[in-house]
Design a protein around this motif. Structure first.
Motif, PDB file in Angstrom:
ATOM      1  N   ILE A  36     -70.830 -59.029  17.389  1.00  0.00           N
ATOM      2  CA  ILE A  36     -71.982 -59.791  17.933  1.00  0.00           C
ATOM      3  C   ILE A  36     -72.652 -60.584  16.673  1.00  0.00           C
ATOM      4  CG2 ILE A  36     -74.423 -59.682  18.829  1.00  0.00           C
ATOM      5  CD1 ILE A  36     -72.364 -59.007  21.085  1.00  0.00           C
ATOM      6  N   PHE A  66     -75.657 -63.120  15.212  1.00  0.00           N
ATOM      7  CA  PHE A  66     -76.722 -63.936  15.502  1.00  0.00           C
ATOM      8  C   PHE A  66     -76.720 -64.983  14.538  1.00  0.00           C
ATOM      9  CE2 PHE A  66     -78.428 -60.590  18.322  1.00  0.00           C
ATOM     10  CZ  PHE A  66     -77.991 -59.548  17.784  1.00  0.00           C
ATOM     11  N   ARG A 122     -68.930 -62.850  19.924  1.00  0.00           N
ATOM     12  CA  ARG A 122     -69.963 -63.483  20.678  1.00  0.00           C
ATOM     13  C   ARG A 122     -71.208 -63.836  20.121  1.00  0.00           C
ATOM     14  NH1 ARG A 122     -66.002 -62.942  22.850  1.00  0.00           N
ATOM     15  NH2 ARG A 122     -65.412 -61.778  24.976  1.00  0.00           N
ATOM     16  N   ILE A 123     -71.512 -65.309  20.198  1.00  0.00           N
ATOM     17  CA  ILE A 123     -72.685 -65.533  19.518  1.00  0.00           C
ATOM     18  C   ILE A 123     -73.891 -65.472  20.077  1.00  0.00           C
ATOM     19  CG2 ILE A 123     -73.672 -67.620  18.207  1.00  0.00           C
ATOM     20  CD1 ILE A 123     -70.580 -68.609  17.766  1.00  0.00           C
ATOM     21  N   VAL A 124     -75.071 -65.211  19.644  1.00  0.00           N
ATOM     22  CA  VAL A 124     -76.478 -65.165  20.217  1.00  0.00           C
ATOM     23  C   VAL A 124     -77.117 -66.125  19.415  1.00  0.00           C
ATOM     24  CG1 VAL A 124     -78.620 -63.854  20.443  1.00  0.00           C
ATOM     25  CG2 VAL A 124     -76.125 -62.910  20.974  1.00  0.00           C
ATOM     26  N   ARG A 125     -77.622 -67.183  19.929  1.00  0.00           N
ATOM     27  CA  ARG A 125     -78.364 -68.122  19.220  1.00  0.00           C
ATOM     28  C   ARG A 125     -79.797 -67.954  18.983  1.00  0.00           C
ATOM     29  NH1 ARG A 125     -79.802 -73.530  22.468  1.00  0.00           N
ATOM     30  NH2 ARG A 125     -80.772 -74.760  21.050  1.00  0.00           N
ATOM     31  N   VAL A 126     -80.168 -67.875  17.536  1.00  0.00           N
ATOM     32  CA  VAL A 126     -81.723 -67.796  17.436  1.00  0.00           C
ATOM     33  C   VAL A 126     -82.018 -68.843  16.690  1.00  0.00           C
ATOM     34  CG1 VAL A 126     -81.709 -65.327  17.150  1.00  0.00           C
ATOM     35  CG2 VAL A 126     -80.898 -66.645  15.280  1.00  0.00           C
TER      36      VAL A 126
END
Lengths: 387, 656, 140
Positions: C9, C11, C36-40
């Motif tokens: 993962i 961020f 899997r990219i989580v956008r912040v």
């Protein structure tokens, strides 16, 4: 277990609706949305949904101030604990402070195949691979980095505890892969993970052959003494370090701090888990009185009337929690004491946190020294304690 | 609680996504997710019919959440938010999954890419469930514009805005506006005299009723945000009263001390009290405090004695001016690469190796040689070499091409041919003549008998190997077209140095909260589609501070930035982004950690009805999230980036 | 037996690293699909709970990536992220989490190839290290 079972098990149907609980409750005093009596009433009237989905279900500090006075001897904290278990199964968990990281850690610690690195702080301490006594370290190695910004050192409490045990001629065992006792999980409704932790701990302790376990954390102590027996079998004598110390005061040579020969006034906070949960009030006081140069002064509410440090299990920590802490710290300062002595790492953390005041507009002056009793004793032993 | 109804749309993007990801499979998968009421796949979701699908479904299915899986949200999130808004759904009830840039374009296995797309869609559906409708508020704004940098870009932008009858503050750190363009002689390819076309604009700036010119001034502090910037400008003391000074120049004549003139790039002198050049605007003198004998030793004051207007004021102090503006345009220009960094070219060692700017001053009729092309000893050169790509297109210094050097190199060749009998050698790698009239100019210069040698000069030396080379500078290169090493003996070497970012670009970027590119120039919001905006709302860039370019391109960008700045302020109100921090007062313990960590002074602990809590100034908060991380109780959260929303994505991504 | 495919993962901050990943896409630079990219909005927005939760849910590796110090849209986000990260590292060290599983990187929007290389490197490292000891699932 459903709500009816909980009511039967905790005998809450004896409740007289007298309201003594609410009148003494520190949370109710500041938070008008919370009342132990009303929570019980809702349960007894069958308003299960309202009860379970009320955020205030998680506001109770489980401090036993209410049950201590209850004429019907209703065990409100255990009632709360069990209803929270029900609420948890429906996805409710209150507001977790610190973004819920502590709970995430507890769950990670419950995984079977981990190899923690928990004992880097042991230098200067004498431990043994085979002893009758096991020292239960608790969450200190995790709290140390997490709370470094409020200037507490939980690891010093552990280190000083072992130093004290050494001074008493004991070289205890420590578990290299000890698990969290699970106290916070149990009290917020996650019984499944609590069970896993209990099983892992019990297994490891049995393998050491320990006969006696010493705790410096009242929560760990209470959990092993009262809650573990319901889930695991562990045949050990359990003691808080203040009990052990109080029994052996004569064998220790305690002296005043060389740097400050004047008499220091200190006051003592009874932790809920040590005090009202387990009835241990005198031993810590005996210890303080035995240290030369210390004068114990009592707060307005002390002993079994002691007021909780304001947050339990990192849950629903908010503006009311702060108000409780400010009230208690003002009581401590009113005694004229220069130091507040605690016997629970959580109490120390919560009181120090309340003193954080970084805004330009300052709040009430509640600054004072907060020291754990173990460190107080270790300092008086003459050697370096490292607080 | 209302039932959540999610609509999911998987875009084919032609074959861009569908070529790798099985979009129909992903749509079928989405249909089976909790709370999803309708899931479709379509060729181009961003097109009108694509958007119509969303709008119709919102109406017909009563959707209250929408997910589109397509390109990057940095492309089309605003598009789909607007589509939702048009259909009556709050635009923040929309979530965008990136299955193109982050999936179909970077993976080639169809099965793996499809599985990843499903994960990303599942996470978006989970997140959008926790979205809340957010209100976009508006507040009034300040209609002034601040332009920083008074070169041609700043001048053009200031005039465009001022002609629209909006107040412009033009701040320039030198004593006069004009920038580098004022130093140029003729401009390619038309060979207009630079000062002649620049001076009318400079005069217009000086006299324009809507322009407040703050020359010899620098911006020190910028607070606030788009629509309401609060800026502190330090107007440095000239020790000359601007109101009284007539710019007659007698003070400079009488000043006994002469120093190198920055305007003349060190090949000419100026007085310690000086006007930088004849057409300076503001047309007032300035005392160079660092070199003035009165400030250093308490003596002289000759200028004061001779000033008829009694304008000298040694007691003058710096002034801090506080102003407000709705938008800001940065036009801070470029520095010339220091050719001394390439010791092989002998700049600084040999008398007759010049840089482009030095040559400009030489050929300028108002310059130190009165327009005559002369060697250091006063003779006319019989030959000259013009060396291209000094510090440009070079891994060791600047990888980029400086865009203007080929053209000005040709210009110099032409000027030398026009004014002397000298042989000219153009030493180049490529001839970049891309603009209007450029190729034609190149042909003209070819026809004038300039020698073109295709080869990058390795070294300039004065060590002669033959009789012919005695007393000359020899440029050594390989003529790659002939395949032969050549030694070109010349009297004068002119270097075409790279245009590079200003030495204080990093500080300026920090001051205005903008980014820089890898090459050091200020970063535009989008290279193709938004070249004058920056990532910071309300701050625009134009001219060479954005990258090397010639005067026509600079003027075009300046006008573009002016248009952008005007579009911000002409609405009269600014939108407050709702995706900012908010305080749950029940959880706030007034510890002040939020106030301590914020760089924008947004949260503050205040007393509210006798209770101490943190309060966030919505106009200052940028929604960066730092305060929420340090808040111990969870009282602080960021709208549209709540812990619940982000946690839900993490869980959804890993639960399968 | 199928080869172990680590789950990562990442961020990534909207202005720099997320943009770099976008540009990797536009430039068709391929890299392993394990991430899997989580956008912040900013690397300073990353809360320790996101990282701990990722490991709780079975991630084998977590990446926290954002702007270089000089580029942050919000000025000092990277420094704030560093402070959070240093503290968290001490905590996960006690947990016995291997160093390679939790990474902090600074990747600018212009550095798309570096992003792709980083993912390649992480996947290789994690394959060698094996599944996270915090996974409750059956190990491959």
């Amino acid at each position: 277990m459903n709500l009816e079972d909980i009511i039967k098990e905790t005998k809450t149907y004896y409740c007289l609706e007298c309201g003594k609980c609410t009148s003494i409750c520190p949370v109710s005093r500041h938070n008008s949305n919370f009342s132990p009596r009303l929570m019980l009433e809702r349960a007894l009237m069958g308003f299960e949904d309202e009860l379970i989905h009320d955020r205030e279900l998680f506001s109770c500090l489980t401090c036993y101030a209410c049950s201590h006075l209850c004429p019907s001897d209703v065990d409100y904290p255990v009632f709360t604990q069990k209803v929270r278990n029900l609420a948890s199964s429906q996805g409710e968990h209150g507001d977790c402070a610190h973004s819920g990281t502590l709970f995430s850690l507890m769950r990670l610690i419950s995984r079977s195949d981990i190899k923690q690195k928990r004992l880097d702080w042991l230098d200067g301490c004498r431990t043994s691979q085979k002893s009758e006594v096991l020292y239960f370290v608790g969450c200190a190695p995790y709290f140390e980095p997490i709370f470094q910004d409020i200037e507490v050192s939980p690891v010093s409490i552990a280190r000083n505890s072992i130093k004290i045990l050494n001074a008493l001629g004991i070289e205890p065992m420590v578990l290299p892969n000890e698990r969290c006792c699970g106290h916070d999980l149990l009290w917020t409704g996650d019984v499944e993970t609590f069970k896993k932790l209990a099983q892992l701990n019990a297994q490891m302790i049995k393998e050491t052959g320990a006969k006696k376990i010493v705790f410096s954390c009242p929560e760990g102590y209470r959990t092993f003494k009262i809650d573990y027996p319901q889930y695991v079998e562990l045949d050990c004598e359990l003691m808080h370090i203040t009990e052990l110390l109080a029994q052996n005061l004569s064998t220790l040579s305690l002296r005043a701090k060389r740097s400050n020969p004047e008499v220091k006034k200190v006051t003592y906070q009874d932790p809920c888990r040590l005090g009202r949960h387990l009835g241990i009030y005198e031993p810590p006081r005996e210890i303080i009185r035995a240290i030369p140069g210390m004068k114990l002064v009592e707060m307005e509410h002390s002993g079994d009337e002691s007021i909780c440090c304001g947050t339990s299990a990192w849950t629903n920590c908010g503006s009311y929690s702060k108000e409780i802490r400010v009230e208690r710290l003002l009581e401590a300062r009113a005694t004229g004491a220069g130091m507040l002595v605690t016997a629970c790492p959580k109490c120390q953390i919560h009181f120090k946190c309340a003193m954080v005041d970084k805004g330009a507009e300052k709040g009430p002056d509640i600054e004072m020294e907060v020291m754990d009793i173990v460190t107080l004793v270790a300092n008086a032993l003459g050697g370096k304690s490292g607080e | 609680m209302e039932e959540i109804k999610v609509g999911v749309y998987i875009c084919h993007c032609g074959l861009n996504i569908a070529g790798t990801v099985d979009v129909e499979e992903v749509a079928r998968y989405a249909q089976g997710l909790p709370s999803v009421v309708v899931a479709r796949d379509y060729r181009y979701m961003c097109s009108d019919p694509g958007q119509a699908l969303i709008k119709d479904d919102i109406k017909n299915f009563g959707l209250n959440r929408v997910v589109v899986a397509s390109c990057s949200p940095r492309m089309h999130e605003p598009t789909f938010r607007r589509a939702c808004q048009d259909a009556g759904l709050n635009p923040y009830l929309f979530e965008h999954a990136n299955i193109r840039e982050h999936c179909s374009w970077v993976h080639d296995d169809r099965q793996i890419a499809t599985e990843k797309a499903k994960d990303l869609v599942r996470a978006a559906v989970r997140r959008v469930y926790y979205h809340e409708p957010l209100e976009i508020k508006e507040r009034p704004l300040n209609p002034n514009v601040l332009v920083v940098g008074g070169g041609i870009a700043g001048i053009q932008a200031a005039l465009d805005i001022a002609n629209g009858e909006h107040r412009v503050y033009l701040v320039e750190k030198e004593p006069s506006i004009g920038g580098h363009m004022a130093q140029l002689d003729r401009t390619f390819p038309t060979l207009d005299c630079s000062e002649c076309i620049l001076t009318p604009k400079m005069t217009e700036v000086g006299q324009h009723p809507f322009i407040t010119l703050l020359a010899y001034s620098e911006v020190e502090e910028v607070l606030g945000s788009v629509g309401n910037f609060k800026v502190k400008v330090r107007k440095k003391a000239r020790y000359v009263d601007e109101e009284k000074c007539t710019g007659c120049g007698v003070c400079e004549e009488k000043c006994p001390w002469k120093v190198d003139s920055e305007f003349e790039v060190g090949i000419g002198k100026r007085g310690v009290i000086y006007l930088p050049f004849a057409q300076a605007i503001p047309h007032v003198a300035t005392i160079d405090k660092e070199r003035c004998v009165y400030f250093l030793k308490g003596k002289c004051r000759a200028c004061e004695k001779f000033c008829d207007a009694k304008a000298i004021d040694f007691e003058q102090e710096d002034e801090i001016i506080e102003l407000e503006a709705g938008s800001i345009i940065l036009t801070t220009g470029y520095d010339l690469f220091d050719a001394g960094r390439i010791p092989q070219y002998g700049y600084g060692r040999y008398d007759n190796v010049l840089t482009a700017l030095e040559f400009e001053r030489m050929t300028c009729a108002a310059g130190p040689t009165e327009g005559k092309i002369l060697l250091r000893d006063g003779r006319q050169p019989e030959s000259a070499a013009i060396i291209h790509c000094v510090g440009s297109r070079d891994e060791n210094y600047h990888e980029y091409c400086s865009r203007v050097c080929c053209m000005y190199g040709l210009k110099y060749a032409h000027l030398i041919k026009e004014n002397t009998q000298a042989e000219v050698y153009q030493m180049y790698i490529d001839m970049r003549c891309f603009g209007e009239g450029f190729e034609e100019f190149y042909r003209r210069v070819c026809d004038e008998g300039v020698n073109f040698i295709r080869g990058k000069v390795a070294k300039v030396t004065d060590v002669a190997l033959t009789e012919e080379e005695q007393g000359k500078l020899i440029a050594i290169a390989e003529d790659t077209l002939l395949g032969r090493i050549v030694r070109v003996p010349v009297d004068m070497v002119i270097l075409c140095p790279a245009l590079e970012p200003r030495s204080d670009a990093e500080d300026v970027a920090k001051l205005f909260t903008i980014n820089r590119r890898a090459d050091g120039f200020f970063m535009e919001r989008h290279v193709k589609l938004d070249p004058v905006a920056t990532a910071t709302e309300g701050v625009f860039i134009a001219g060479c501070c954005e990258g090397p370019k010639d005067i026509p391109d600079t003027v075009a960008q300046a006008s573009a930035a002016a248009a952008k700045a005007l579009s911000v302020i002409s609405r009269g109100r600014v939108v407050i982004e709702p995706t900012i921090a908010q305080v749950n007062e029940a959880l706030c313990q007034a510890c002040g950690r939020c106030e301590e960590i914020c760089d924008f002074h947004a949260p503050k602990v205040i007393s509210k009805d006798g209770v101490r809590v943190s309060s966030v100034d919505a106009a200052l908060c940028k929604g960066c999230g730092a305060c929420a991380v340090v808040c111990p109780t969870g009282a602080m959260s960021i709208r549209h980036s709540t812990r619940e929303q982000i946690n839900s994505m993490v869980e959804a991504l890993l639960e399968v | 037996m199928a080869e172990f495919e680590p789950k990562i993962i990442a961020f990534c901050c909207n202005w720099c690293t997320y943009a770099a990943a976008d540009i990797a896409g536009t430039s068709r630079i391929h890299y392993p699909a394990n991430v899997r990219i989580v956008r912040v909005m900013c690397s300073g927005m990353v809360d320790p709970i996101y990282i701990l939760k990722a490991f709780e849910m079975g991630a084998d590796g977590v990446l926290v990536a954002g702007c270089h110090e000089a580029d942050c849209h919000y000025l000092n986000g990277p420094l704030k992220c560093d402070a959070m990260f240093e503290k968290l590292k001490k905590v996960v060290n006690v947990l016995g989490l291997e160093e390679e599983r939790l990474r902090r990187e600074m990747i600018a929007a212009a550095e798309a190839p570096i992003f792709a290389e980083l993912i390649e490197e992480m996947v290789k490292q994690l394959k060698k290290l094996g599944p996270s000891p915090f996974r409750e699932r059956v190990k491959v």
